[in-house]
Write a protein that holds these residues in place. Sequence first.
Motif, PDB file in Angstrom:
ATOM      1  N   ILE A 179      -9.986 -12.675-135.759  1.00  0.00           N
ATOM      2  CA  ILE A 179     -10.407 -11.569-134.931  1.00  0.00           C
ATOM      3  C   ILE A 179     -10.134 -11.950-133.377  1.00  0.00           C
ATOM      4  O   ILE A 179     -10.304 -12.965-132.884  1.00  0.00           O
ATOM      5  N   VAL A 180      -9.283 -10.829-132.758  1.00  0.00           N
ATOM      6  CA  VAL A 180      -8.825 -11.103-131.612  1.00  0.00           C
ATOM      7  C   VAL A 180      -9.734  -9.935-130.601  1.00  0.00           C
ATOM      8  O   VAL A 180      -9.778  -8.932-130.548  1.00  0.00           O
TER       9      VAL A 180
ATOM     10  N   ALA B  17     -16.741  -7.513-132.199  1.00  0.00           N
ATOM     11  CA  ALA B  17     -16.038  -8.681-133.099  1.00  0.00           C
ATOM     12  C   ALA B  17     -17.203  -8.773-134.059  1.00  0.00           C
ATOM     13  O   ALA B  17     -16.879  -9.286-135.293  1.00  0.00           O
ATOM     14  N   ARG B  18     -18.477  -8.728-133.503  1.00  0.00           N
ATOM     15  CA  ARG B  18     -19.472  -9.003-134.482  1.00  0.00           C
ATOM     16  C   ARG B  18     -19.688  -8.032-135.845  1.00  0.00           C
ATOM     17  O   ARG B  18     -19.914  -8.728-136.959  1.00  0.00           O
ATOM     18  N   ALA B  19     -19.606  -6.820-135.363  1.00  0.00           N
ATOM     19  CA  ALA B  19     -19.375  -5.813-136.430  1.00  0.00           C
ATOM     20  C   ALA B  19     -18.083  -5.920-137.348  1.00  0.00           C
ATOM     21  O   ALA B  19     -18.540  -5.993-138.730  1.00  0.00           O
ATOM     22  N   LEU B  20     -17.080  -6.416-136.865  1.00  0.00           N
ATOM     23  CA  LEU B  20     -16.089  -6.666-137.776  1.00  0.00           C
ATOM     24  C   LEU B  20     -16.059  -7.825-138.596  1.00  0.00           C
ATOM     25  O   LEU B  20     -15.643  -7.559-139.653  1.00  0.00           O
ATOM     26  N   HIS B  21     -16.702  -8.926-138.288  1.00  0.00           N
ATOM     27  CA  HIS B  21     -17.019 -10.061-139.092  1.00  0.00           C
ATOM     28  C   HIS B  21     -17.778  -9.560-140.117  1.00  0.00           C
ATOM     29  O   HIS B  21     -17.846 -10.019-141.298  1.00  0.00           O
ATOM     30  N   SER B  22     -19.151  -8.838-139.648  1.00  0.00           N
ATOM     31  CA  SER B  22     -19.977  -8.372-141.048  1.00  0.00           C
ATOM     32  C   SER B  22     -19.085  -7.351-141.929  1.00  0.00           C
ATOM     33  O   SER B  22     -19.113  -7.629-143.103  1.00  0.00           O
ATOM     34  N   ALA B  23     -18.349  -6.703-141.265  1.00  0.00           N
ATOM     35  CA  ALA B  23     -17.680  -5.522-142.222  1.00  0.00           C
ATOM     36  C   ALA B  23     -16.732  -6.529-143.297  1.00  0.00           C
ATOM     37  O   ALA B  23     -16.662  -6.053-144.443  1.00  0.00           O
TER      38      ALA B  23
ATOM     39  N   THR C  25      -7.478  -8.553-136.854  1.00  0.00           N
ATOM     40  CA  THR C  25      -8.157  -7.196-136.369  1.00  0.00           C
ATOM     41  C   THR C  25      -8.290  -7.677-134.938  1.00  0.00           C
ATOM     42  O   THR C  25      -9.061  -8.693-134.545  1.00  0.00           O
ATOM     43  N   ALA C  26      -7.970  -6.746-133.922  1.00  0.00           N
ATOM     44  CA  ALA C  26      -8.056  -6.864-132.609  1.00  0.00           C
ATOM     45  C   ALA C  26      -8.860  -5.624-132.083  1.00  0.00           C
ATOM     46  O   ALA C  26      -8.828  -4.654-132.280  1.00  0.00           O
ATOM     47  N   ALA C  27      -9.844  -6.153-131.203  1.00  0.00           N
ATOM     48  CA  ALA C  27     -10.628  -5.228-130.564  1.00  0.00           C
ATOM     49  C   ALA C  27     -10.870  -5.783-129.125  1.00  0.00           C
ATOM     50  O   ALA C  27     -12.038  -6.544-128.723  1.00  0.00           O
ATOM     51  N   THR C  28     -10.017  -5.444-128.297  1.00  0.00           N
ATOM     52  CA  THR C  28      -9.936  -5.740-126.917  1.00  0.00           C
ATOM     53  C   THR C  28      -9.660  -4.727-125.751  1.00  0.00           C
ATOM     54  O   THR C  28      -9.466  -3.523-126.448  1.00  0.00           O
ATOM     55  N   MET C  29      -9.816  -4.832-124.750  1.00  0.00           N
ATOM     56  CA  MET C  29      -9.852  -3.751-123.324  1.00  0.00           C
ATOM     57  C   MET C  29      -8.573  -3.996-123.030  1.00  0.00           C
ATOM     58  O   MET C  29      -8.225  -3.425-121.896  1.00  0.00           O
ATOM     59  N   THR C  30      -7.424  -4.777-123.432  1.00  0.00           N
ATOM     60  CA  THR C  30      -6.167  -4.918-122.720  1.00  0.00           C
ATOM     61  C   THR C  30      -5.519  -3.685-122.503  1.00  0.00           C
ATOM     62  O   THR C  30      -5.201  -2.868-123.499  1.00  0.00           O
TER      63      THR C  30
END
Length: 307
Positions: free
Chosen positions: A128-129, A135-141, A188-193
């Motif tokens: 998880i990036v 990120a917490r939702a992605l870990h759960s999913a 899986t990446a969820a950043t604001m970059t």
Amino acid sequence: MTTIPIIPFSEGEAVLDWIGLTDALAAGHLLPKAEIADTFLYRDPDTLLNRAAWIDGLGLAVKSATIFPGNTAQGLSSVNGGVTLYCDKTGTLEAIVDFHLVTKWKTAGDSLLAARRLARADSRTILIVGAGTQARALHSAYSALFPHAQFTVWNRTAQNAEQLARDIPDIAIAEDLETAVRAADIVTAATMTTTPLIRGAWLQPGQHIDLIGAYRPDMREVDDDALQRARVFVDSLDTTVDHIGELKIPIVAGAFSADQIVADYYAPGPFKRQSDDEITLFKNGGGAHLDLMTSRFILERWQAQAA
């Protein structure tokens, strides 16, 4: 008089499951293509965003989001809102659903449906990036689809990664992004970059790359090389190609072509992995039609629980 249900976050979440949601999203894309529209109202620095969708056979939804940056100084969330869901046959109001509930489940569920179709079934290492709320939702999913997977998180600010690891003890912390990307089956990446973090040179045969963070025309999470090395998929051609920098920037520069996108969810036939060695890349655009599908799923589960 009919009572319109108001579904709050905690009570709604208690009746949901990730695999069921992905089944609902897949079924929603077998219906006629959604009509969608976004509108914005501004009072500097505040914003009201309305995202509307209508799917023949499923209904209508309007997701309203208020973005008030000054709220954080008062200890309040800077983003709030709700989703109003309407009957397809009569246009009557059916439910009001918590904004954060719909956003969490729609966003991670969107990526999970792609992973069901594109990631290798034997994937065991997931990176998880980004260490924010998503990120917490992605870990759960992803845990629902890959219950035996080992998770690692990398974040530009180490303290946030450390907090995530305290909240979810089975997550390891990566110090070097390149090393972590090379070692992962799924990234899986969820950043604001706005500057690409993930390099195509780091990608390995058989990986699945899931990109969530970029949502503006100036935002990107991967470089041109990553797009060129992978088979690229999106949730919707209508909400990604001309709107999100992840694709728009390299297309304008001539480094990538929209014709290279294999499929979106409205073409389920080609939306699949072809071999264990290919690199698959999915861009999560998260349009209003997905909010509608998710809200409908939430209401149906809510009603089943109450029956």
